[in-house]
Design an enzyme around this catalytic site. Structure first.
Site, short mmCIF file in Angstrom:
data_model
loop_
_atom_site.label_atom_id
_atom_site.label_comp_id
_atom_site.label_asym_id
_atom_site.label_seq_id
_atom_site.Cartn_x
_atom_site.Cartn_y
_atom_site.Cartn_z
N GLY A 27 -50.43 6.62 2.19
CA GLY A 27 -51.49 7.74 1.94
C GLY A 27 -51.61 8.65 1.95
O GLY A 27 -49.86 9.06 1.62
N SER A 28 -52.04 9.63 1.19
CA SER A 28 -52.43 10.76 1.07
C SER A 28 -51.82 11.86 1.72
O SER A 28 -51.45 13.20 1.53
CB SER A 28 -53.56 11.39 0.48
OG SER A 28 -54.41 11.35 1.43
N THR A 29 -51.63 11.99 2.87
CA THR A 29 -51.37 12.28 3.95
C THR A 29 -50.60 12.52 4.59
O THR A 29 -48.99 12.95 4.62
CB THR A 29 -52.31 12.15 5.72
OG1 THR A 29 -53.49 12.70 4.74
CG2 THR A 29 -51.66 13.61 6.44
N GLY A 83 -51.95 8.65 8.21
CA GLY A 83 -52.85 9.04 7.72
C GLY A 83 -53.71 7.78 8.74
O GLY A 83 -53.41 7.24 9.45
N GLY A 97 -58.15 3.08 3.66
CA GLY A 97 -58.98 3.50 2.13
C GLY A 97 -57.10 2.87 1.53
O GLY A 97 -57.68 2.97 0.22
N GLU A 104 -49.51 -1.82 7.41
CA GLU A 104 -49.78 -0.62 8.21
C GLU A 104 -50.14 -0.91 10.39
O GLU A 104 -49.28 -0.26 10.63
CB GLU A 104 -50.53 0.64 8.28
CG GLU A 104 -50.72 1.10 7.00
CD GLU A 104 -51.78 1.39 6.73
OE1 GLU A 104 -51.60 2.74 5.89
OE2 GLU A 104 -53.03 1.47 7.55
N LYS A 122 -61.58 14.63 8.92
CA LYS A 122 -61.38 13.10 8.65
C LYS A 122 -61.77 13.56 10.46
O LYS A 122 -61.93 11.41 11.55
CB LYS A 122 -60.01 12.55 9.04
CG LYS A 122 -59.60 12.75 6.98
CD LYS A 122 -59.97 12.14 6.78
CE LYS A 122 -59.46 12.23 5.12
NZ LYS A 122 -58.26 11.66 5.28
#
Length: 227
Positions: A27-29, A83, A97, A104, A122
């Protein structure tokens, strides 16, 4: 927003020490966590072994020179950083997402310390504003979709272009637009008992720490210990 994600990811990397087996989230983080581990491997000689949660993260880690092992070749993981799409006050969360929820959760299960990295947006009072991903086998997926529809869950198939997205595990994802999940634990059990559901994006009672980055700085929230 990207700056906050980077701060959270880099902060989480400070918990990693030599000799650890670490779970690398998706994920993005989590991306920034993996990038920082790669930097430390290259510049500091950090000695770690990574276990990845998606083909995307595997490709990123390999490009950074992070040694990897299969989940099947390890018995436990010292630390996993990932994330989350939503986190409530009881430290339950929605993930998936990035369509990697099954892998995960598999990586999170044998993990001694599980950390989520998020930006402040979040953190929510109740889960459900973010659509809940449910990974389902392809066989019977349309029938299951209708079951969810009849129950009022407002389902939609996750798409990639004009086709249904297929996960790394060759399944479909049905996103449920629930608005508010009043009892995430009970709803998680309901989905667990639904034939055709492989996994869902409710991660209840799993996380140990949540690293939250906001414009005011970084906060580390500790989940209460069970019992």
């Amino acid at each position: 927003m990207e700056a906050l994600k980077k701060i959270a990811g880099v902060t989480a990397a400070q918990y990693v020490t030599d000799g650890m087996t670490i779970g690398l989230g998706t994920g993005s983080t989590a991306y920034y966590f993996v990038e920082e581990i790669g930097r430390r491997v290259k510049q500091e000689g950090l000695q770690v072994v990574g276990v990845t949660t998606s083909s995307v993260t595997s490709k990123q880690a390999e490009g950074l020179g992070i040694p990897l092992k299969s989940i099947d070749d390890i018995d436990s993981i010292d630390l996993t950083v990932d994330g989350a799409d939503e986190v409530d006050k009881d430290f339950n969360g929605i993930k998936g997402g990035g369509a990697a929820l099954l892998m995960e959760k598999i990586v999170a299960t044998p993990t001694k310390e599980y950390i989520w990295v998020v930006d402040a947006s979040k953190m929510v009072e109740h889960l459900g504003a973010f659509k809940l991903p449910v990974e389902v086998v392809q066989y019977g997926a349309d029938r299951l979709f209708r079951v969810f529809e009849k129950a009022g869950y407002k389902p939609s198939f996750r798409m990639k272009g004009d086709s249904r997205l297929v996960t790394d595990m060759q399944n479909y994802i049905i996103d449920l637009d629930l608005g508010c999940i009043k009892d995430p634990v009970a709803f998680g059990h309901l989905l667990d008992g639904t034939v055709g559901v492989v996994e869902h994006g409710l991660f209840n009672g799993m996380v140990d720490k949540v690293i939250v980055a906001s414009k005011d700085g970084v906060t580390v929230l500790e989940a209460p210990k069970a019992g």
